[in-house]
Design a protein around this motif. Sequence first.
Motif, PDB file in Angstrom:
ATOM      1  N   ARG A   9      10.184  31.072  33.940  1.00 52.70           N
ATOM      2  CA  ARG A   9       8.789  30.603  33.878  1.00 52.70           C
ATOM      3  C   ARG A   9       7.846  31.639  34.488  1.00 52.70           C
ATOM      4  N   TYR A  12       7.405  34.373  31.954  1.00 54.08           N
ATOM      5  CA  TYR A  12       6.502  33.950  30.874  1.00 54.08           C
ATOM      6  C   TYR A  12       5.060  33.959  31.357  1.00 54.08           C
ATOM      7  N   ARG A  13       4.837  33.527  32.589  1.00 52.89           N
ATOM      8  CA  ARG A  13       3.481  33.504  33.149  1.00 52.89           C
ATOM      9  C   ARG A  13       2.930  34.943  33.233  1.00 52.89           C
ATOM     10  N   GLU A  15       3.876  37.498  31.457  1.00 54.53           N
ATOM     11  CA  GLU A  15       3.676  37.960  30.094  1.00 54.53           C
ATOM     12  C   GLU A  15       2.372  37.405  29.522  1.00 54.53           C
ATOM     13  N   GLU A  16       2.104  36.146  29.773  1.00 56.13           N
ATOM     14  CA  GLU A  16       0.870  35.508  29.295  1.00 56.13           C
ATOM     15  C   GLU A  16      -0.361  36.175  29.913  1.00 56.13           C
ATOM     16  N   VAL A  19      -0.798  39.681  28.358  1.00 53.69           N
ATOM     17  CA  VAL A  19      -1.336  39.615  26.992  1.00 53.69           C
ATOM     18  C   VAL A  19      -2.825  39.303  27.044  1.00 53.69           C
ATOM     19  N   ARG A  20      -3.222  38.389  27.900  1.00 49.74           N
ATOM     20  CA  ARG A  20      -4.636  38.040  28.014  1.00 49.74           C
ATOM     21  C   ARG A  20      -5.455  39.246  28.500  1.00 49.74           C
TER      22      ARG A  20
END
Length: 79
Positions: A9, A12-13, A15-16, A19-20
């Motif tokens: 998790r 993923y956080r 990575e998010e 990307v933003r």
Amino acid sequence: MEHKDDGQREGYRYEELFVRFSERAEYWLLRFVAVWFVLLIASQLLLQIPGVRYYFVKVEQLEGVPYQRSSDFDSGRPG
């Protein structure tokens, strides 16, 4: 003790967020390049106008009429 799911998790956080951030950076970078491109084209178009070019290009101000001997033209020889 940390579970395997917590690490995933967190990945993923990250990575998010990356990307933003990348999308924002790309947006502003493209705008920056587009503005500079428009300014480049505008400046090149302005330099096509002799009156404007005279004030912006130092060489234009220093340039004179080259000396040409009339005898070279009469005989047909290059100077």
